[in-house]
Motif scaffolding. Structure first.
Motif, PDB file in Angstrom:
ATOM      1  N   PRO A 158       6.166 -16.522  40.989  1.00 25.17           N
ATOM      2  CA  PRO A 158       4.901 -16.558  41.897  1.00 25.17           C
ATOM      3  C   PRO A 158       4.239 -17.878  41.645  1.00 25.17           C
ATOM      4  O   PRO A 158       4.414 -18.372  40.208  1.00 25.17           O
ATOM      5  CB  PRO A 158       3.914 -15.722  41.298  1.00 25.17           C
ATOM      6  N   GLU A 159       3.847 -18.644  42.599  1.00 28.94           N
ATOM      7  CA  GLU A 159       3.264 -20.060  42.552  1.00 28.94           C
ATOM      8  C   GLU A 159       2.184 -20.247  41.473  1.00 28.94           C
ATOM      9  O   GLU A 159       2.278 -21.182  40.632  1.00 28.94           O
ATOM     10  CB  GLU A 159       2.722 -20.421  43.740  1.00 28.94           C
ATOM     11  N   GLN A 199      13.779 -19.918  37.199  1.00 23.88           N
ATOM     12  CA  GLN A 199      13.912 -19.220  38.665  1.00 23.88           C
ATOM     13  C   GLN A 199      15.497 -19.396  38.755  1.00 23.88           C
ATOM     14  O   GLN A 199      16.185 -18.467  39.230  1.00 23.88           O
ATOM     15  CB  GLN A 199      13.346 -19.822  39.762  1.00 23.88           C
ATOM     16  N   GLU A 200      16.087 -20.681  38.422  1.00 27.46           N
ATOM     17  CA  GLU A 200      17.484 -20.995  38.861  1.00 27.46           C
ATOM     18  C   GLU A 200      18.475 -20.126  38.070  1.00 27.46           C
ATOM     19  O   GLU A 200      19.381 -19.420  38.549  1.00 27.46           O
ATOM     20  CB  GLU A 200      17.784 -22.470  38.459  1.00 27.46           C
ATOM     21  N   VAL A 201      18.071 -19.978  36.729  1.00 28.51           N
ATOM     22  CA  VAL A 201      19.019 -19.141  35.849  1.00 28.51           C
ATOM     23  C   VAL A 201      18.814 -17.650  36.141  1.00 28.51           C
ATOM     24  O   VAL A 201      19.878 -17.060  36.337  1.00 28.51           O
ATOM     25  CB  VAL A 201      18.542 -19.548  34.297  1.00 28.51           C
ATOM     26  N   SER A 202      17.585 -17.042  36.186  1.00 29.74           N
ATOM     27  CA  SER A 202      17.468 -15.838  36.356  1.00 29.74           C
ATOM     28  C   SER A 202      17.673 -15.028  37.921  1.00 29.74           C
ATOM     29  O   SER A 202      18.060 -13.861  38.171  1.00 29.74           O
ATOM     30  CB  SER A 202      16.096 -15.194  36.205  1.00 29.74           C
TER      31      SER A 202
END
Length: 102
Positions: free
Chosen positions: A45-46, A37-40
């Motif tokens: 989704p959970e 998530q950080e990189v992209s």
């Protein structure tokens, strides 16, 4: 959901950093979803599960077994669904078969 281009770009960056930066690699193995998530910059989704397989030189090959199917397929149809792939060369220099499980 992600486009193939977004996924390929994120995987390329993650693969490069995971093979050149030991701290990043440890963080990725500990929290793959958070790091991706950080990189992209994209939300995951959970309930979306991610499994990383760390390279282990003790193994020469890893095989990913496809899920069971309810109907019979011809050998050609099975080749089409069981072939697998390595997005953005994420499997490293040894290819998918060179990856190892722990």
């Amino acid at each position: 959901m992600w486009s193939q281009e977004e996924m390929d770009k994120a995987l390329q960056e993650i693969t490069y950093k995971a093979t050149t930066d030991e701290a990043f690699r440890k963080k990725l193995l500990a929290d793959p979803k958070g790091v991706i998530q950080e990189v992209s910059g994209l939300d995951i989704p959970e309930d979306y599960k991610i499994r990383l397989i760390d390279y282990d030189p003790a193994y020469q090959a890893t095989f990913f077994v496809p899920p069971m199917v309810a109907e019979e397929f011809t050998p050609e149809e099975m080749d089409a669904v069981a072939g697998g792939s390595c997005a953005a060369n994420a499997c490293g220099a040894n290819g998918c078969a060179g990856q190892a499980t722990k």
